[in-house]
Design a protein around this motif. Structure first.
Motif, PDB file in Angstrom:
ATOM      1  N   ALA A   1       0.837  -1.197   0.000  1.00  0.00           N
ATOM      2  CA  ALA A   1       0.000   0.000   0.000  1.00  0.00           C
ATOM      3  C   ALA A   1       0.876   1.253   0.000  1.00  0.00           C
ATOM      4  N   LEU A   2       0.325   2.320  -0.528  1.00  0.00           N
ATOM      5  CA  LEU A   2       0.972   3.626  -0.490  1.00  0.00           C
ATOM      6  C   LEU A   2       0.228   4.497   0.518  1.00  0.00           C
ATOM      7  N   SER A   3       0.932   4.889   1.580  1.00  0.00           N
ATOM      8  CA  SER A   3       0.369   5.759   2.591  1.00  0.00           C
ATOM      9  C   SER A   3       1.124   7.075   2.541  1.00  0.00           C
ATOM     10  N   ALA A   4       0.457   8.136   2.044  1.00  0.00           N
ATOM     11  CA  ALA A   4       1.107   9.432   1.887  1.00  0.00           C
ATOM     12  C   ALA A   4       0.113  10.537   2.208  1.00  0.00           C
ATOM     13  N   ASN A   5       0.586  11.575   2.888  1.00  0.00           N
ATOM     14  CA  ASN A   5      -0.283  12.713   3.164  1.00  0.00           C
ATOM     15  C   ASN A   5      -0.653  13.461   1.897  1.00  0.00           C
ATOM     16  N   ALA A   6       0.264  13.455   0.930  1.00  0.00           N
ATOM     17  CA  ALA A   6      -0.001  14.125  -0.344  1.00  0.00           C
ATOM     18  C   ALA A   6       0.706  13.378  -1.462  1.00  0.00           C
ATOM     19  N   VAL A   7      -0.047  13.055  -2.520  1.00  0.00           N
ATOM     20  CA  VAL A   7       0.520  12.478  -3.736  1.00  0.00           C
ATOM     21  C   VAL A   7       0.356  13.533  -4.821  1.00  0.00           C
ATOM     22  N   ILE A   8       1.472  14.029  -5.313  1.00  0.00           N
ATOM     23  CA  ILE A   8       1.465  15.155  -6.233  1.00  0.00           C
ATOM     24  C   ILE A   8       1.564  14.656  -7.675  1.00  0.00           C
ATOM     25  N   GLY A   9       0.759  15.264  -8.551  1.00  0.00           N
ATOM     26  CA  GLY A   9       0.777  14.881  -9.958  1.00  0.00           C
ATOM     27  C   GLY A   9       0.073  13.559 -10.180  1.00  0.00           C
ATOM     28  N   ARG A  10       0.299  12.994 -11.328  1.00  0.00           N
ATOM     29  CA  ARG A  10      -0.244  11.672 -11.655  1.00  0.00           C
ATOM     30  C   ARG A  10       0.936  10.756 -11.938  1.00  0.00           C
ATOM     31  N   PRO A  11       1.483  10.133 -10.888  1.00  0.00           N
ATOM     32  CA  PRO A  11       2.718   9.368 -11.051  1.00  0.00           C
ATOM     33  C   PRO A  11       2.532   8.159 -11.956  1.00  0.00           C
ATOM     34  N   SER A  12       3.623   7.776 -12.589  1.00  0.00           N
ATOM     35  CA  SER A  12       3.660   6.530 -13.339  1.00  0.00           C
ATOM     36  C   SER A  12       3.783   5.420 -12.303  1.00  0.00           C
ATOM     37  N   LEU A  13       2.633   4.886 -11.908  1.00  0.00           N
ATOM     38  CA  LEU A  13       2.568   4.070 -10.701  1.00  0.00           C
ATOM     39  C   LEU A  13       1.833   2.762 -10.963  1.00  0.00           C
ATOM     40  N   GLU A  14       2.493   1.667 -10.647  1.00  0.00           N
ATOM     41  CA  GLU A  14       1.880   0.334 -10.712  1.00  0.00           C
ATOM     42  C   GLU A  14       1.602  -0.121  -9.290  1.00  0.00           C
ATOM     43  N   ILE A  15       0.310  -0.150  -8.919  1.00  0.00           N
ATOM     44  CA  ILE A  15      -0.081  -0.467  -7.551  1.00  0.00           C
ATOM     45  C   ILE A  15      -1.510  -0.994  -7.571  1.00  0.00           C
ATOM     46  N   ALA A  16      -1.843  -1.852  -6.610  1.00  0.00           N
ATOM     47  CA  ALA A  16      -3.176  -2.461  -6.596  1.00  0.00           C
ATOM     48  C   ALA A  16      -4.268  -1.419  -6.383  1.00  0.00           C
ATOM     49  N   THR A  17      -4.031  -0.491  -5.457  1.00  0.00           N
ATOM     50  CA  THR A  17      -5.022   0.549  -5.157  1.00  0.00           C
ATOM     51  C   THR A  17      -4.425   1.922  -5.437  1.00  0.00           C
ATOM     52  N   PRO A  18      -4.744   2.526  -6.579  1.00  0.00           N
ATOM     53  CA  PRO A  18      -4.176   3.843  -6.908  1.00  0.00           C
ATOM     54  C   PRO A  18      -4.617   4.891  -5.895  1.00  0.00           C
ATOM     55  N   PRO A  19      -3.725   5.819  -5.558  1.00  0.00           N
ATOM     56  CA  PRO A  19      -4.057   6.829  -4.542  1.00  0.00           C
ATOM     57  C   PRO A  19      -4.794   8.014  -5.142  1.00  0.00           C
ATOM     58  N   ALA A  20      -5.451   8.789  -4.302  1.00  0.00           N
ATOM     59  CA  ALA A  20      -5.967  10.086  -4.719  1.00  0.00           C
ATOM     60  C   ALA A  20      -4.782  11.026  -4.901  1.00  0.00           C
ATOM     61  N   VAL A  21      -4.873  11.883  -5.909  1.00  0.00           N
ATOM     62  CA  VAL A  21      -3.732  12.727  -6.237  1.00  0.00           C
ATOM     63  C   VAL A  21      -4.127  14.202  -6.230  1.00  0.00           C
ATOM     64  N   ILE A  22      -3.112  15.047  -6.096  1.00  0.00           N
ATOM     65  CA  ILE A  22      -3.257  16.489  -6.269  1.00  0.00           C
ATOM     66  C   ILE A  22      -2.553  16.842  -7.566  1.00  0.00           C
TER      67      ILE A  22
END
Length: 233
Positions: free
Chosen positions: A153-174
């Protein structure tokens, strides 16, 4: 020199040990890439370093500064300062346990089989990529164009932009053009435009970063992205 690390070029690590270690890489490409380099490493200014147990770096760890083409840590890695790697010259990090660092800026090949915990996780350019087998814990994650694979899992207070990210549950982004960017970055780091709408009301636009080199400089210097914040170094 990295404390407690054995050097391939100084004949402290055998070819067989290197091949066994890199056999742990998640991606076949990295295994082939490093294997091919073994016949050319004497011509490199960098070296292959192997740490047989946990590694603690009391300050910063920059692979280029340590002349590390490849660093393998057979255990946990703790970096009290900032961790950095590069794509030119190309560098590799393999950590078989967990990794913790004050901040992480990765442009090269970063692979952690356990969890990665950091304040700011910053990607840089798109030539290489990062693989984290466990969870990622960060205050702020900005992947830029760097590719990240996260097994947990990705636990972050802020995810900036739309990262090139391979993950089961994509995060909400700014998005980088979102006004909420001003909650995380000083205005002088961003392209900010003040205007008025048709009714004369003041409006503000954000259009990403002015120059991505300045946020990176602040990370390496241990400085906050917002002057109102303080950081424990």
């Amino acid at each position: 020199m990295i404390a407690h690390a054995r050097s391939y070029k100084r004949n402290q690590v055998s070819r067989a040990e290197v091949l066994t270690a890199i056999g742990r890489f998640h991606d076949e490409y990295k295994i082939k890439r490093v294997t091919a380099s073994l016949d050319e490493i004497e011509n490199y200014t960098s070296d292959i370093w192997l740490v047989d147990d946990d590694l603690h770096i009391p300050g910063d760890l920059e692979l280029a500064h340590e002349c590390a083409y490849l660093l393998v840590v057979l255990g946990d890695l703790v970096v009290d300062g900032v961790y950095g790697d590069s794509d030119d010259p190309e560098s590799f990090l393999l950590v078989t346990g967990n990794m913790r660092a004050r901040d992480v800026v990765t442009a090269g090949w970063l692979e952690v089989h356990g969890d990665l915990s950091t304040d700011r996780l910053i990607g840089d350019y798109n030539d290489c990529g990062a693989y984290i087998g466990g969870d990622v814990h960060a205050q702020l994650f900005y992947g830029e164009h760097h590719h990240f694979t996260i097994g947990g899992a990705l636990s972050a207070n802020a995810v900036i932009g739309r990262p090139s990210l391979e993950i089961a549950t994509p995060p909400a982004v700014i998005d980088i053009d979102d006004l909420r960017m001003l909650e995380h970055f000083d205005r002088d780091l961003l392209r900010v435009f003040d205007d008025h709408d048709d009714d004369g009301n003041a409006i503000t636009y954000v259009d990403g970063f002015r120059d991505f080199r300045e946020p990176k400089r602040r990370v390496y210097a241990g400085l906050p992205f917002r002057a109102a914040e303080t950081r424990d170094n």
